[in-house]
Write a protein that holds these residues in place. Structure first.
Motif, PDB file in Angstrom:
ATOM      1  N   LEU A   4       8.565  -5.102  -7.009  1.00 48.08           N
ATOM      2  CA  LEU A   4       7.195  -6.022  -7.411  1.00 48.08           C
ATOM      3  C   LEU A   4       6.849  -5.946  -8.833  1.00 48.08           C
ATOM      4  O   LEU A   4       6.809  -4.732  -9.183  1.00 48.08           O
ATOM      5  CB  LEU A   4       5.991  -5.673  -6.478  1.00 48.08           C
ATOM      6  CG  LEU A   4       4.802  -6.526  -6.831  1.00 48.08           C
ATOM      7  CD1 LEU A   4       4.980  -8.127  -6.704  1.00 48.08           C
ATOM      8  CD2 LEU A   4       3.603  -5.907  -5.871  1.00 48.08           C
ATOM      9  N   LYS A   5       6.522  -6.940  -9.646  1.00 45.12           N
ATOM     10  CA  LYS A   5       6.467  -6.796 -10.771  1.00 45.12           C
ATOM     11  C   LYS A   5       5.074  -7.399 -10.903  1.00 45.12           C
ATOM     12  O   LYS A   5       4.620  -8.730 -10.648  1.00 45.12           O
ATOM     13  CB  LYS A   5       7.330  -7.536 -11.828  1.00 45.12           C
ATOM     14  CG  LYS A   5       7.144  -7.319 -13.256  1.00 45.12           C
ATOM     15  CD  LYS A   5       8.246  -7.973 -14.226  1.00 45.12           C
ATOM     16  CE  LYS A   5       8.273  -7.987 -15.713  1.00 45.12           C
ATOM     17  NZ  LYS A   5       9.327  -8.539 -16.389  1.00 45.12           N
ATOM     18  N   SER A  50       0.855  -1.191   0.091  1.00 48.35           N
ATOM     19  CA  SER A  50       0.029  -0.004  -0.001  1.00 48.35           C
ATOM     20  C   SER A  50       0.899   1.086  -0.146  1.00 48.35           C
ATOM     21  O   SER A  50       0.682   2.150  -0.642  1.00 48.35           O
ATOM     22  CB  SER A  50      -0.916   0.062   1.214  1.00 48.35           C
ATOM     23  OG  SER A  50      -1.918   0.845   0.949  1.00 48.35           O
ATOM     24  N   LEU A  51       1.961   1.216   0.669  1.00 47.10           N
ATOM     25  CA  LEU A  51       2.850   2.334   0.788  1.00 47.10           C
ATOM     26  C   LEU A  51       3.590   2.834  -0.710  1.00 47.10           C
ATOM     27  O   LEU A  51       4.077   3.745  -0.947  1.00 47.10           O
ATOM     28  CB  LEU A  51       4.007   2.208   1.856  1.00 47.10           C
ATOM     29  CG  LEU A  51       3.569   2.324   3.158  1.00 47.10           C
ATOM     30  CD1 LEU A  51       4.650   1.723   4.259  1.00 47.10           C
ATOM     31  CD2 LEU A  51       3.224   3.941   3.478  1.00 47.10           C
ATOM     32  N   GLY A  52       3.524   1.619  -1.276  1.00 47.15           N
ATOM     33  CA  GLY A  52       4.156   1.713  -2.828  1.00 47.15           C
ATOM     34  C   GLY A  52       3.387   2.255  -3.898  1.00 47.15           C
ATOM     35  O   GLY A  52       3.795   2.206  -5.120  1.00 47.15           O
ATOM     36  N   ASP A  78       4.141   0.669 -12.540  1.00 51.61           N
ATOM     37  CA  ASP A  78       5.416   1.488 -12.555  1.00 51.61           C
ATOM     38  C   ASP A  78       5.816   1.761 -11.180  1.00 51.61           C
ATOM     39  O   ASP A  78       7.056   1.723 -10.901  1.00 51.61           O
ATOM     40  CB  ASP A  78       5.279   2.659 -13.312  1.00 51.61           C
ATOM     41  CG  ASP A  78       5.017   2.402 -14.891  1.00 51.61           C
ATOM     42  OD1 ASP A  78       5.441   1.193 -15.608  1.00 51.61           O
ATOM     43  OD2 ASP A  78       4.557   3.270 -15.482  1.00 51.61           O
ATOM     44  N   GLN A  79       4.886   1.951 -10.233  1.00 52.81           N
ATOM     45  CA  GLN A  79       5.110   2.343  -8.888  1.00 52.81           C
ATOM     46  C   GLN A  79       5.530   1.145  -8.138  1.00 52.81           C
ATOM     47  O   GLN A  79       6.422   1.419  -7.300  1.00 52.81           O
ATOM     48  CB  GLN A  79       3.774   3.018  -8.427  1.00 52.81           C
ATOM     49  CG  GLN A  79       3.412   4.218  -8.881  1.00 52.81           C
ATOM     50  CD  GLN A  79       1.969   4.733  -8.574  1.00 52.81           C
ATOM     51  OE1 GLN A  79       1.386   4.071  -7.821  1.00 52.81           O
ATOM     52  NE2 GLN A  79       1.461   5.882  -9.337  1.00 52.81           N
ATOM     53  N   TRP A  80       4.767  -0.095  -8.181  1.00 49.01           N
ATOM     54  CA  TRP A  80       5.501  -1.198  -7.726  1.00 49.01           C
ATOM     55  C   TRP A  80       6.887  -1.495  -8.218  1.00 49.01           C
ATOM     56  O   TRP A  80       7.523  -2.430  -7.445  1.00 49.01           O
ATOM     57  CB  TRP A  80       4.469  -2.341  -7.580  1.00 49.01           C
ATOM     58  CG  TRP A  80       3.230  -2.187  -6.635  1.00 49.01           C
ATOM     59  CD1 TRP A  80       3.449  -1.070  -5.605  1.00 49.01           C
ATOM     60  CD2 TRP A  80       2.127  -2.798  -6.260  1.00 49.01           C
ATOM     61  NE1 TRP A  80       2.310  -1.336  -4.488  1.00 49.01           N
ATOM     62  CE2 TRP A  80       1.459  -2.294  -5.221  1.00 49.01           C
ATOM     63  CE3 TRP A  80       1.429  -3.720  -7.223  1.00 49.01           C
ATOM     64  CZ2 TRP A  80       0.108  -2.888  -4.885  1.00 49.01           C
ATOM     65  CZ3 TRP A  80       0.294  -4.300  -6.759  1.00 49.01           C
ATOM     66  CH2 TRP A  80      -0.509  -3.611  -5.535  1.00 49.01           C
TER      67      TRP A  80
END
Length: 605
Positions: free
Chosen positions: A447-448, A345-347, A440-442
Motif C-alpha cells: 500500500l502506497k 492495522s497488522l501492517g 514505510d511500513q505500509w
C-alpha cells in the motif's frame, strides 16, 4: 483614572470581601492535600483571545460534577435525587449568590428554560438534544425558591453526564442580569437604544453577545465560577479575580479559591514553549508537547518552574480514520470489509512509532479504552494492535489483491494502484512524522500513501463529502469512561468527531434529515446498542450495553489507533502547591487541569 464598570465592580468585590462569603451551606472539600493560604496570582499563556473559555474549564464548577474517581457528586447544588432515571430533583445551597452578590435561585433555571431554551429566536433549533428523550421535552417544575425538578416519561441517562462535562450543559442563567437584554422583559425604548449603542443587528444578537456564561468574555456577566472576568476583548491579557461568593471552602472553613487572580496572556502558540522556558508563566500545559520536555527540564533553573509529565487521557494519541463513506466505490467497499481494515492495522509497527517518536514511553493503542477506565479489559485494549506484515500480506492476497504494479504496489480490483492520500489538518509536524513511518511500513504490504495537509475546516468538508479517503487525527477524547458516561464515541453518532463514518453520524445528529442511515450491519448494531443505553437507567444494564459495544467495536478495527500514554508536559511554578505530581491530562471529562481543582492551588511562599 476612570475605571470601567467591570473593573470597578471587581475592585469593589475584593474590597468588600469581608462582607461577602460562601453560602450558608458551602461545599466543604475534605481531601485537599495541603491547606493553603489566600493571595497571589496565577499566569498562563493562551494562543488566542477565544481561549478565555479556559477560565470556565479550569474553574470546573458544575451543578453536578465528577470527583477524582469520576463519580458524580453535587457541586454547585447542595444535593440532588434521581427517581427511575427520569425524575431529577435539584436542591440549591441556602444563601448561594452570584459573583455580583445577587441570589442564585430557581428563577435562574426557569428563565433559562422558558426564555432561552424555548425561545425560537434565541434557540431556533429548540432545546439542547440531551434535554429531549425521543423528542419529548422535560417537564420543568419550580417547587420553591431553592428546588427545581426535571422529569421525563422515560429515563434520561444523558442528563447528568452532560451537566458534569467540561463542555457542559448549563441549564441556568443570571436572570437578574440578562432580563435587561431580553425582549420579553426590557423596556422597548431602552432595548432599542442598547442595540444601537452596541451596533448589534437586533435584540437577539445583543442578547447573545451578553450571555457568555462559559465563554468568559463579558466581564459584566455574573458567574458562579471561582474567578470572575474583569477584561473585555479585544485584549492580550485577560484577568479574572476571585469570586467573593464562591461556594467551596476547605476543611477549616476558609473560602476558596486561594488565589486572588487568574491571568491568561495571549501569545503566539509557536513561542509558548520558549516563553515557558523563560519563566513567563506559572502553570502551563496548553501548546506544550512531549517534544518540548527536554528543553523545559533544561530551563528549570532559569524559569523557576518544575516540569511534570502527565499521561494523556485520549484513547489514542493519534489514529488513522479510513472513510467508510468514501465517494470512491472501490475504496468504500474495501474499507467496509473488516478483513481489509485488519490487514492495514497488522501492517503498522506501533512499537517502532513509540521508540522513534516517544522514547519508548508510549504504548500500542487501538483507539478504544485506557487501562485506567473501569470498563477496561485486556482483550479490548489489545485487539487490532499486533504487528504482523506476513499475516497482513496473506489477508490482502486472499481478498483478491495479489496483483502488483511498479514498486511492488498492489493493484485495486479496477486495476488502479493501491495508492491513497492520508489527509491531515496540518496543525503540527508530529502527524507528518508519524505518517512518514507508517508510509514505510505500509509499503511492505503493497500500500502506497501520500500525505496532504489542509486547513481543519477544509479537511472536514472534504471528509463530509467523501472526497477524503483516509485522515489522521487525535483519538477518542475520553479514554477513561465509566458506566454512567454515554458510549456515543463507539457508535456512529457524530459527523464532525467521527471521520470514519461522517454521513452515518450526520444522519443520527440530524434525526434523519441529512446524511445516510448506517448500512453496515456492525455499525447499525452499535447505534442500536447506543440507543438502548439511552433508554437504560439501571447501572447493570448500562454496563451490559457498554461491554457488548466495546467487544464489537474493538473486533472490527474501524479506526487504526497508533499509540497511547503519550506524556503531556506541565510546567509549574516551583512553589505552587496542590498541583498533582501525576494525573490524567485530557479535555473530557478532566477539563485539562479543572478536575484537579485549581481553586485549591496556592503559593507556599
Amino acid at each position: 483614572m476612570r475605571l470601567s464598570f467591570a473593573t470597578g465592580l471587581a475592585v469593589l468585590c475584593l474590597a468588600t470581601a469581608a462582607l461577602a462569603g460562601p453560602p450558608e451551606e458551602p461545599r466543604v472539600l475534605n481531601d485537599i492535600p495541603k491547606i493553603g493560604r489566600p493571595g497571589g496570582e496565577l499566569r498562563s499563556l493562551i494562543g488566542r483571545p477565544r481561549d478565555t473559555r479556559l477560565f470556565f474549564a479550569y474553574g470546573h464548577a458544575r451543578l453536578v460534577g465528577y470527583d477524582l474517581k469520576l463519580e458524580l457528586v453535587p457541586d454547585i447544588l447542595a444535593s440532588y435525587e434521581v427517581q427511575d432515571g427520569r425524575i431529577f430533583t435539584f436542591h440549591l445551597r441556602k444563601g448561594h449568590r452570584w459573583s455580583d452578590g445577587e441570589p442564585f435561585t430557581a428563577e435562574d433555571f426557569r428563565f433559562y428554560w422558558e426564555d432561552v431554551a424555548q425561545n425560537p429566536e434565541l434557540s431556533p433549533t429548540g432545546p439542547e438534544v440531551v434535554l429531549l428523550v425521543d423528542g419529548e421535552k422535560p417537564k420543568v417544575e419550580i417547587l420553591d425558591e431553592r428546588t427545581v425538578r426535571y422529569s421525563w416519561s422515560k429515563p434520561n441517562p444523558l442528563f447528568l453526564p452532560a451537566i458534569a462535562a467540561t463542555t457542559s450543559l448549563e441549564i441556568y442563567r443570571p436572570a437578574h442580569y440578562l432580563r435587561q437584554f431580553h425582549k420579553r422583559y426590557a423596556d422597548p425604548a431602552k432595548l432599542d437604544q442598547l442595540v444601537k449603542e452596541t451596533r448589534s443587528r437586533d435584540w437577539v444578537q445583543l442578547y447573545l453577545r451578553k450571555d457568555r456564561l462559559d465563554d468568559f468574555d463579558n466581564p459584566d456577566m455574573p458567574t458562579l465560577q471561582p474567578w470572575m472576568p474583569t477584561t473585555a476583548p479585544p485584549a492580550e491579557r485577560f484577568v479574572a479575580v476571585r469570586n467573593p461568593y464562591f461556594h467551596r471552602v476547605d476543611e477549616t472553613g476558609q473560602q476558596l479559591p486561594y488565589l486572588d487572580r487568574f491571568i491568561l496572556v495571549v501569545a503566539d502558540p509557536k513561542l509558548i514553549p520558549l516563553k515557558t522556558g523563560a519563566g513567563e508563566t506559572d502553570l502551563q500545559a496548553r501548546h506544550l508537547a512531549f517534544k518540548d520536555y527536554t528543553f523545559l527540564k533544561e530551563s528549570e533553573e532559569r524559569s523557576s518552574l518544575r516540569t511534570l509529565l502527565w499521561p494523556e487521557g485520549r484513547s489514542a494519541h493519534l489514529a488513522l480514520y479510513p472513510n467508510l463513506n468514501a465517494k470512491d466505490p472501490v475504496w468504500r467497499k474495501l474499507f467496509r470489509d473488516r478483513r481489509f481494515r485488519e490487514a492495514l492495522s497488522l501492517g503498522i509497527d506501533r512499537e517502532t512509532l513509540s521508540q522513534y517518536l516517544y522514547f519508548g514511553l508510549a504504548r500500542p493503542s487501538n483507539n478504544s479504552l485506557l487501562a485506567e477506565s473501569p470498563l477496561y479489559r485486556k482483550e479490548y485494549g489489545e485487539r487490532c494492535t499486533a504487528y504482523d506484515p506476513d499475516a497482513a500480506n496473506r489477508i490482502l492476497d486472499e481478498l483478491g489483491l495479489k496483483r502488483r504494479g511498479s514498486g511492488g504496489v498492489r493493484l485495486l480490483p479496477d486495476g488502479r494502484p493501491m495508492e491513497l492520500v492520508v489527509e491531515t489538518a496540518g496543525e503540527d509536524a508530529e502527524q507528518a512524522d508519524v505518517l512518514e513511518l507508517v508510509r514505510d511500513q505500509w509499503q511492505e504490504i503493497g500500500l502506497k500513501i501520500h500525505t496532504k495537509p489542509s486547513e481543519r475546516e477544509v479537511l472536514r468538508n472534504r471528509i463530509f463529502a467523501g472526497e477524503t479517503l483516509m485522515s489522521i487525527f487525535y483519538g477518542i477524547d475520553n479514554g477513561t469512561p465509566t458506566v454512567a458516561m454515554p458510549p456515543k464515541d463507539f457508535a456512529p453518532t457524530s459527523q464532525a468527531d467521527q471521520p470514519q463514518w461522517p454521513k452515518w453520524g450526520q444522519y443520527h445528529e440530524t434525526r434523519g434529515e441529512a446524511g445516510e442511515p448506517p448500512d453496515l450491519p456492525e455499525a447499525k448494531e452499535l447505534l442500536d446498542l447506543y440507543q438502548q443505553w439511552e433508554r437504560t437507567a439501571d447501572p447493570a444494564g448500562q454496563r451490559a450495553v457498554w461491554e457488548r459495544m466495546l467487544d464489537l467495536y474493538t473486533q472490527e478495527c474501524f479506526t487504526f489507533g497508533l499509540v497511547e500514554n503519550v506524556r503531556q508536559p506541565l510546567a509549574v511554578r516551583a512553589n505552587l502547591r496542590n498541583v498533582p505530581e501525576e494525573a490524567i491530562f485530557n479535555w473530557e471529562p478532566q477539563g485539562q487541569i479543572g478536575l484537579y481543582r485549581p481553586d485549591t492551588f496556592f503559593y507556599d511562599k
